[in-house]
Design a protein around this motif. Structure first.
Motif, mmCIF file in Angstrom:
data_model
loop_
_atom_site.group_PDB
_atom_site.id
_atom_site.type_symbol
_atom_site.label_atom_id
_atom_site.label_comp_id
_atom_site.label_asym_id
_atom_site.label_seq_id
_atom_site.Cartn_x
_atom_site.Cartn_y
_atom_site.Cartn_z
ATOM 1 N N LEU A 102 0.823 -1.217 0.000
ATOM 2 C CA LEU A 102 0.000 0.000 0.000
ATOM 3 C C LEU A 102 0.853 1.262 0.000
ATOM 4 C CD1 LEU A 102 -2.945 -0.900 2.389
ATOM 5 C CD2 LEU A 102 -2.940 -0.802 -0.108
ATOM 6 N N ASP A 103 2.055 1.193 0.596
ATOM 7 C CA ASP A 103 2.961 2.347 0.605
ATOM 8 C C ASP A 103 3.920 2.310 -0.579
ATOM 9 O OD1 ASP A 103 1.894 3.194 3.094
ATOM 10 O OD2 ASP A 103 3.150 1.709 4.103
ATOM 11 N N GLY A 104 3.672 1.394 -1.513
ATOM 12 C CA GLY A 104 4.550 1.300 -2.675
ATOM 13 C C GLY A 104 5.885 0.645 -2.383
ATOM 14 N N ILE A 105 5.962 -0.111 -1.269
ATOM 15 C CA ILE A 105 7.211 -0.795 -0.955
ATOM 16 C C ILE A 105 7.068 -2.273 -1.314
ATOM 17 C CG2 ILE A 105 8.918 -1.319 0.821
ATOM 18 C CD1 ILE A 105 7.993 1.154 2.311
ATOM 19 N N GLY A 106 7.581 -2.640 -2.466
ATOM 20 C CA GLY A 106 7.521 -4.017 -2.930
ATOM 21 C C GLY A 106 8.888 -4.680 -2.808
ATOM 22 N N PRO A 107 9.025 -5.911 -3.328
ATOM 23 C CA PRO A 107 10.287 -6.656 -3.217
ATOM 24 C C PRO A 107 11.484 -5.891 -3.781
ATOM 25 C CG PRO A 107 8.518 -8.078 -4.009
ATOM 26 C CD PRO A 107 7.958 -6.687 -3.977
ATOM 27 N N ARG A 108 11.281 -5.178 -4.886
ATOM 28 C CA ARG A 108 12.397 -4.480 -5.512
ATOM 29 C C ARG A 108 12.926 -3.354 -4.613
ATOM 30 N NH1 ARG A 108 14.831 -4.279 -10.434
ATOM 31 N NH2 ARG A 108 13.502 -5.978 -11.147
ATOM 32 N N GLU A 109 12.010 -2.634 -3.951
ATOM 33 C CA GLU A 109 12.415 -1.541 -3.064
ATOM 34 C C GLU A 109 13.259 -2.074 -1.895
ATOM 35 O OE1 GLU A 109 9.328 -1.589 -4.470
ATOM 36 O OE2 GLU A 109 9.973 0.052 -5.781
ATOM 37 N N LEU A 110 13.036 -3.334 -1.512
ATOM 38 C CA LEU A 110 13.794 -3.907 -0.397
ATOM 39 C C LEU A 110 15.043 -4.640 -0.891
ATOM 40 C CD1 LEU A 110 10.868 -5.304 1.783
ATOM 41 C CD2 LEU A 110 11.942 -3.057 1.843
ATOM 42 N N GLY A 111 15.312 -4.539 -2.188
ATOM 43 C CA GLY A 111 16.511 -5.183 -2.726
ATOM 44 C C GLY A 111 16.400 -6.696 -2.755
ATOM 45 N N LEU A 112 15.169 -7.230 -2.764
ATOM 46 C CA LEU A 112 15.030 -8.681 -2.699
ATOM 47 C C LEU A 112 15.471 -9.358 -3.991
ATOM 48 C CD1 LEU A 112 11.787 -8.903 -0.556
ATOM 49 C CD2 LEU A 112 14.112 -9.547 0.097
ATOM 50 N N ASP A 113 15.536 -8.564 -5.108
ATOM 51 C CA ASP A 113 16.105 -9.127 -6.338
ATOM 52 C C ASP A 113 17.609 -9.351 -6.174
ATOM 53 O OD1 ASP A 113 16.176 -6.367 -6.025
ATOM 54 O OD2 ASP A 113 16.290 -5.952 -8.173
ATOM 55 N N VAL A 114 18.268 -8.419 -5.433
ATOM 56 C CA VAL A 114 19.700 -8.577 -5.141
ATOM 57 C C VAL A 114 19.915 -9.805 -4.262
ATOM 58 C CG1 VAL A 114 21.711 -7.482 -4.074
ATOM 59 C CG2 VAL A 114 19.999 -6.075 -5.259
#
Lengths: 200, 200
Positions: free
Chosen positions: A114-126
């Protein structure tokens, strides 16, 4: 208000700090002006250097001044063991326990679509890429126990399982040195379910 | 501690602020680094400009950017009426009352010989010179009611008497909107001694 503009601007600027309202901001400005001009200049320099000079470690996303943070640079830390935490403050908390010799991965937040924080924002792809490299033997989940923390933990769990990496979670239970009567029901339920054989 | 040096320096610098310990300092540094780098740069600029640009008004010793502060520059303020206060924060408090149209003299402290704060440190030689100029008709004492505040008030009283200037003191008594039971004995004694005929 009859502050000179420079003082007004300074007071206003102080209110960007967490926990600082107009009254504390005024007190801070006055204290520095009255008897801490050198401290004020030092704080100004420290701020501008940190704002421009601090970046994120390429490997673990914690704060760093070089490509890698001090922990990722330390050859004595076990690169096979990686602890997942939400913030740099959590890294410090784990470090202060004196128990941990592995490395970290700092999410800098928790999943919150809801705040626009998805996996990519948390560096989970890294993190996924690192898991697939094969160096990591065990992932320790140390995210919070809020709804967002749980969602984040489960997402990381899925990533690790796909990569065939073992996942553990720090124990949830009764804090050390506390009276049982002050422990909330949810924690106590966790502590009961997680009971272990007693040994001395 | 495993902070990068720039972060460590910033946290340390924050602890120079009043009421900020190591934990709040860390929270301030993290908050700015995570989501307030522009705020941090603005605070840095405001600090360095204020530390170098704010000086004391030549006339009343309050903070100013020019020779005279905004109040001393204001032609609508009565130069015959001067209120003596201990600090710039006290000037704001009196201004917020909306009752006062005179000027100020800011001591920037109170007499405290043991701490090396004598009449000269409080600019009382400047005040004496102004009193002898003859422009001031009345001096209003609004220093605190601590021992140092009382000593300061008496010193100023002597200066004004020598110069033949009237001196008054702001009323001491029961605060507005408070229950009598919460007022301390010394204040109540003052309030009783200072009782006035009741009129509507």
């Amino acid at each position: 208000m009859k502050h000179p503009p420079l003082v007004e601007t300074l007071i206003e600027a102080f209110t960007c700090l967490p926990g600082v309202g107009p009254r504390s901001a005024q007190r801070m400005a006055y204290t520095l002006l009255e008897r801490g001009r050198d401290d004020g200049r030092a704080l100004s320099a420290a701020l501008s250097q940190a704002m421009d000079g601090v970046r994120q470690c390429k490997r673990c996303r914690n704060y760093a001044e070089e490509e890698l943070c001090p922990i990722c640079q330390d050859p004595r830390r076990d690169p096979g063991l990686v602890c997942i935490v939400a913030s740099p403050a959590d890294v410090l908390a784990v470090e202060q326990s004196g128990e941990y010799r592995g490395q970290y991965f700092v999410l800098m937040g928790q999943l919150s679509p809801l705040d626009g924080i998805g996996p990519r924002e948390l560096g989970l792809d890294v993190l996924e890429a690192r898991l697939n490299e094969g160096e990591i033997q065990e992932l320790i989940l140390a995210t919070g126990t809020t709804v967002e923390g749980e969602a984040t933990a489960h997402y990381v769990l899925d990533l690790a399982r796909e990569a065939g990496v073992n996942v553990s979670r720090i124990a949830q239970g009764v804090p050390m040195g506390g009276d049982l009567e002050f422990v909330d029901g949810a924690t106590l339920a966790h502590a009961l379910r997680g009971r272990r054989p007693f040994s001395t």
